[in-house]
Design a protein around this motif. Structure first.
Motif, PDB file in Angstrom:
ATOM      1  N   ARG A 144      -9.177   7.373  24.496  1.00  0.00           N
ATOM      2  CA  ARG A 144      -9.301   6.902  25.885  1.00  0.00           C
ATOM      3  C   ARG A 144      -8.163   5.943  26.241  1.00  0.00           C
ATOM      4  O   ARG A 144      -7.597   6.015  27.335  1.00  0.00           O
ATOM      5  CB  ARG A 144     -10.656   6.215  26.074  1.00  0.00           C
ATOM      6  CG  ARG A 144     -11.840   7.166  26.078  1.00  0.00           C
ATOM      7  CD  ARG A 144     -13.112   6.463  26.503  1.00  0.00           C
ATOM      8  NE  ARG A 144     -14.276   7.338  26.413  1.00  0.00           N
ATOM      9  CZ  ARG A 144     -14.569   8.284  27.290  1.00  0.00           C
ATOM     10  NH1 ARG A 144     -13.761   8.475  28.328  1.00  0.00           N
ATOM     11  NH2 ARG A 144     -15.636   9.029  27.148  1.00  0.00           N
ATOM     12  N   ALA A 145      -7.842   5.040  25.332  1.00  0.00           N
ATOM     13  CA  ALA A 145      -6.727   4.118  25.581  1.00  0.00           C
ATOM     14  C   ALA A 145      -5.418   4.887  25.706  1.00  0.00           C
ATOM     15  O   ALA A 145      -4.577   4.586  26.560  1.00  0.00           O
ATOM     16  CB  ALA A 145      -6.638   3.098  24.454  1.00  0.00           C
ATOM     17  N   SER A 148      -5.120   6.447  28.984  1.00  0.00           N
ATOM     18  CA  SER A 148      -4.799   5.451  30.009  1.00  0.00           C
ATOM     19  C   SER A 148      -3.292   5.233  30.084  1.00  0.00           C
ATOM     20  O   SER A 148      -2.743   4.968  31.155  1.00  0.00           O
ATOM     21  CB  SER A 148      -5.491   4.121  29.686  1.00  0.00           C
ATOM     22  OG  SER A 148      -6.885   4.275  29.611  1.00  0.00           O
ATOM     23  N   PRO A 151      -1.883  10.078  30.876  1.00  0.00           N
ATOM     24  CA  PRO A 151      -3.049  10.896  31.236  1.00  0.00           C
ATOM     25  C   PRO A 151      -2.970  12.357  30.812  1.00  0.00           C
ATOM     26  O   PRO A 151      -4.013  13.009  30.679  1.00  0.00           O
ATOM     27  CB  PRO A 151      -3.088  10.779  32.771  1.00  0.00           C
ATOM     28  CG  PRO A 151      -2.393   9.496  33.070  1.00  0.00           C
ATOM     29  CD  PRO A 151      -1.325   9.370  32.031  1.00  0.00           C
ATOM     30  N   LEU A 198      -9.401  -1.124  27.790  1.00  0.00           N
ATOM     31  CA  LEU A 198      -8.831   0.065  28.424  1.00  0.00           C
ATOM     32  C   LEU A 198      -9.739   1.267  28.248  1.00  0.00           C
ATOM     33  O   LEU A 198      -9.943   2.068  29.171  1.00  0.00           O
ATOM     34  CB  LEU A 198      -7.465   0.389  27.803  1.00  0.00           C
ATOM     35  CG  LEU A 198      -6.198  -0.110  28.479  1.00  0.00           C
ATOM     36  CD1 LEU A 198      -4.989   0.485  27.778  1.00  0.00           C
ATOM     37  CD2 LEU A 198      -6.171   0.235  29.952  1.00  0.00           C
ATOM     38  N   HIS A 202     -11.564   3.533  31.142  1.00  0.00           N
ATOM     39  CA  HIS A 202     -11.361   4.987  31.185  1.00  0.00           C
ATOM     40  C   HIS A 202     -12.698   5.718  31.195  1.00  0.00           C
ATOM     41  O   HIS A 202     -12.879   6.722  31.908  1.00  0.00           O
ATOM     42  CB  HIS A 202     -10.526   5.437  29.981  1.00  0.00           C
ATOM     43  CG  HIS A 202     -10.143   6.892  30.032  1.00  0.00           C
ATOM     44  ND1 HIS A 202     -10.947   7.895  29.531  1.00  0.00           N
ATOM     45  CD2 HIS A 202      -9.043   7.512  30.538  1.00  0.00           C
ATOM     46  CE1 HIS A 202     -10.358   9.060  29.709  1.00  0.00           C
ATOM     47  NE2 HIS A 202      -9.204   8.857  30.327  1.00  0.00           N
ATOM     48  N   LEU A 205     -14.210   5.443  34.615  1.00  0.00           N
ATOM     49  CA  LEU A 205     -13.462   6.280  35.561  1.00  0.00           C
ATOM     50  C   LEU A 205     -13.895   7.749  35.498  1.00  0.00           C
ATOM     51  O   LEU A 205     -13.763   8.478  36.490  1.00  0.00           O
ATOM     52  CB  LEU A 205     -11.961   6.175  35.278  1.00  0.00           C
ATOM     53  CG  LEU A 205     -11.205   5.058  36.007  1.00  0.00           C
ATOM     54  CD1 LEU A 205      -9.814   4.874  35.419  1.00  0.00           C
ATOM     55  CD2 LEU A 205     -11.123   5.343  37.503  1.00  0.00           C
ATOM     56  N   PHE A 215      -8.935   1.591  38.773  1.00  0.00           N
ATOM     57  CA  PHE A 215      -7.512   1.745  38.432  1.00  0.00           C
ATOM     58  C   PHE A 215      -6.812   0.396  38.424  1.00  0.00           C
ATOM     59  O   PHE A 215      -5.894   0.157  37.632  1.00  0.00           O
ATOM     60  CB  PHE A 215      -6.830   2.696  39.418  1.00  0.00           C
ATOM     61  CG  PHE A 215      -7.196   4.142  39.237  1.00  0.00           C
ATOM     62  CD1 PHE A 215      -6.793   4.832  38.105  1.00  0.00           C
ATOM     63  CD2 PHE A 215      -7.954   4.810  40.184  1.00  0.00           C
ATOM     64  CE1 PHE A 215      -7.124   6.176  37.922  1.00  0.00           C
ATOM     65  CE2 PHE A 215      -8.303   6.142  40.011  1.00  0.00           C
ATOM     66  CZ  PHE A 215      -7.889   6.824  38.877  1.00  0.00           C
ATOM     67  N   GLN A 218      -7.610  -1.176  35.201  1.00  0.00           N
ATOM     68  CA  GLN A 218      -6.809  -0.496  34.177  1.00  0.00           C
ATOM     69  C   GLN A 218      -5.389  -1.061  34.147  1.00  0.00           C
ATOM     70  O   GLN A 218      -4.835  -1.330  33.076  1.00  0.00           O
ATOM     71  CB  GLN A 218      -6.775   1.004  34.487  1.00  0.00           C
ATOM     72  CG  GLN A 218      -6.131   1.857  33.405  1.00  0.00           C
ATOM     73  CD  GLN A 218      -6.166   3.336  33.782  1.00  0.00           C
ATOM     74  OE1 GLN A 218      -5.455   3.781  34.694  1.00  0.00           O
ATOM     75  NE2 GLN A 218      -7.000   4.101  33.108  1.00  0.00           N
ATOM     76  N   LEU A 222      -3.251  -2.873  31.017  1.00  0.00           N
ATOM     77  CA  LEU A 222      -1.971  -2.285  30.607  1.00  0.00           C
ATOM     78  C   LEU A 222      -0.862  -3.328  30.670  1.00  0.00           C
ATOM     79  O   LEU A 222       0.025  -3.352  29.815  1.00  0.00           O
ATOM     80  CB  LEU A 222      -1.638  -1.084  31.491  1.00  0.00           C
ATOM     81  CG  LEU A 222      -2.467   0.175  31.225  1.00  0.00           C
ATOM     82  CD1 LEU A 222      -2.296   1.179  32.357  1.00  0.00           C
ATOM     83  CD2 LEU A 222      -2.071   0.818  29.895  1.00  0.00           C
ATOM     84  N   SER A 234      -0.935   3.014  37.397  1.00  0.00           N
ATOM     85  CA  SER A 234      -2.344   2.735  37.697  1.00  0.00           C
ATOM     86  C   SER A 234      -2.497   1.984  39.015  1.00  0.00           C
ATOM     87  O   SER A 234      -3.437   2.229  39.780  1.00  0.00           O
ATOM     88  CB  SER A 234      -2.981   1.934  36.559  1.00  0.00           C
ATOM     89  OG  SER A 234      -3.083   2.714  35.391  1.00  0.00           O
TER      90      SER A 234
END
Length: 498
Positions: A144-145, A148, A151, A198, A202, A205, A215, A218, A222, A234
């Motif tokens: 998932r990270a 992020s 994608p 993160l 995700h 989301l 976002f 996120q 980041l 993002s």
């Protein structure tokens, strides 16, 4: 030619470049020879390079490509010792440990790299290790990270979509409710686990893909992980998916803020406040104003804006950040008790970094022991501890401080302060060459104006004015307004010195 696997042609061109004096092309010669099966000849070439020039970490890394397993590991360990920022040695050692079924040690090795440099390939590697250990929850967190950051990322050298693997693993991990997700996000923030945070965003989301505020969150994490390109992406998604024009204006303002267009960010914030005052509008205005014009009058205005922001509803984590920011300004302005109150309120909201501000308060009151205890609390809570160890060293005796700074360097070799402190201690002990070597160690992989200035000062003290002048020039090429270096440079260039 090397990239096209035309190794003979590549070797010929590298040799021609080397003959013209381009030393780095000798590595190209060695790589081409390796690809052609001439590993011994390549090994001899790089060994000759190490002997002829001052050894560097990347030289040992390159030679490791020509070695058998035992020698390869020795060269990679040497590469890390000389340049701890090189990613490949960590990844190779981690892979070798996994081959020996020492999964936890393999993950620990890759964690060393992720503690100071987050990248998609490292997250992929750790996720695969966790898959091997059947820890699907941790594997999903890393995927998932990773998504992020990128994608559309594909695993296994591009053969499998990371989204597909994530979907497949979902059947092995219990589903979390939104309430569970936000509770976990709070825990990640309190432990400074930005990768975990993160992953939670995700996950949320997935069920709410059109929510701009997610976002935005996120992007915040980041940025903390020093991934500015992904963060801006993002923020643009946040703007695109904003629920209102006012919300969109705020996200556009943060885009301006993080692309150094501070005046535009302030204009957006003021426009937002005029149409609809909100926490984020005031916080954007305060942050941009503080960065744009950090003079006393502006800081007074920033304090007012932060106080206004705190009157409006927002998530506790964001209010904790605002309180911490306000505490920092108040502390710098000498309002110690008011700063302490801000830090305590921020800690109560889960903003763990406020322990550092509270430690500063205790230190300013001469209570070094309490400051040390406060930083110990931060170390106990934090997953990423490098800055906490570094800060605690300021409240410790010399030997304990050095131990803390050694921990900080091990966790994040990019932080310059530990090298400066150790070098200063060595100079005090009249171990001059070791002091200069400590600074040189950091400068070999991290050009830094302050480190260069310090080495220039040490060299001047030892009578090596030529080396001192050289370092001054290098420092000024990085920061032409570095006041201490300008003074030293002027002194070295003045006629009476010679």
């Amino acid at each position: 030619m090397l990239a096209r696997k035309q190794y003979t042609e590549a070797q010929f061109l590298f040799e021609a470049a080397a003959m013209e004096g381009h030393v780095y092309s000798l590595l190209g010669v060695a790589r081409a020879k390796c690809k052609r099966g001439q590993r011994l000849s390549a090994y001899i070439d790089i060994t000759a390079l190490i002997s002829a020039y001052k050894p560097r970490g990347w030289m040992y890394q390159e030679r490791s490509l020509c070695c058998d397993a035992a020698q390869k590991l020795a060269d990679l360990d040497k590469a890390t010792e000389m340049d701890p920022t090189l990613p490949y040695p960590y990844k190779y050692r981690a892979a070798m440990l996994m081959d020996k079924h020492e999964g936890q040690l393999a993950i620990s090795e890759i964690n060393r790299l992720l503690s100071f440099k987050v990248s998609a390939d490292c997250l992929e590697l750790r996720s695969l290790f966790n898959l091997f250990l059947e820890d699907y929850k941790e594997a999903m967190k890393d995927i998932r990270a990773l998504l992020s950051l990128k994608p559309s990322y594909r695993l296994f050298a591009g053969h499998l979509s990371a989204k597909q693997l994530l979907s497949f693993l979902g059947q092995y991990v219990p589903e979390m409710s939104k309430t569970d997700c936000w509770r976990q996000l709070q825990e990640c923030c309190s432990s400074l686990d930005d990768i975990g945070a993160l992953a939670v965003i995700h996950k949320v989301l997935e069920s709410d893909p059109g929510r701009g505020s997610l976002f935005f969150w996120q992007a915040l994490f980041l940025l903390r992980l020093n991934c500015p390109k992904a963060a801006l992406h993002s923020l643009h998604l946040a703007s695109k998916n904003a629920s209102s024009d006012h919300e969109r204006a705020i996200y556009e303002g943060w885009i301006y803020h993080h692309t150094n267009r501070r005046e535009d960010a302030i204009w957006k914030a003021e426009e937002s406040i005029e149409s609809q005052p909100t926490f984020e509008a005031f916080l954007l205005n305060a942050s941009s104003l503080a960065d744009a014009t950090p003079d006393p009058l502006s800081l007074k205005r920033v304090v007012g804006l932060l106080k206004e922001a705190l009157k409006y509803p927002s998530h506790g984590l964001r209010k904790g950040q605002a309180l911490n920011h306000l505490g920092n300004i108040l502390l710098d302005s000498g309002h110690i008790e008011r700063a302490a109150e801000c830090y305590r309120n921020a800690i109560a909201l889960g903003h763990t970094l406020a322990h550092q501000g509270l430690a500063e308060v205790y230190s300013s009151q001469g209570q070094r022991k309490l400051a040390h205890q406060e930083m110990t609390k931060l170390i106990q809570k934090a997953k990423n501890k490098a800055s906490a160890y570094e800060k605690r060293s300021e409240y410790s005796e010399v030997e304990e401080a050095i131990n803390d700074l050694n921990h900080a360097t091990k966790l994040n070799p990019l932080r310059p302060f530990p090298y400066k402190f150790r070098a200063a201690v060595l100079m005090d002990k009249e171990r001059h060459s070791e002091a200069i070597e400590e600074l040189s160690k950091a400068l070999s992989f991290k050009p830094d104006a302050q480190l260069l200035h310090l080495r220039a000062t040490f060299s001047k003290f030892l009578g090596d004015e030529s080396r001192s002048l050289q370092d001054c020039c290098a420092a000024l090429s990085l920061d032409s307004n570095h006041a201490d270096t300008l003074r030293l440079y002027a002194h070295l260039r003045s006629p009476q010195v010679h």
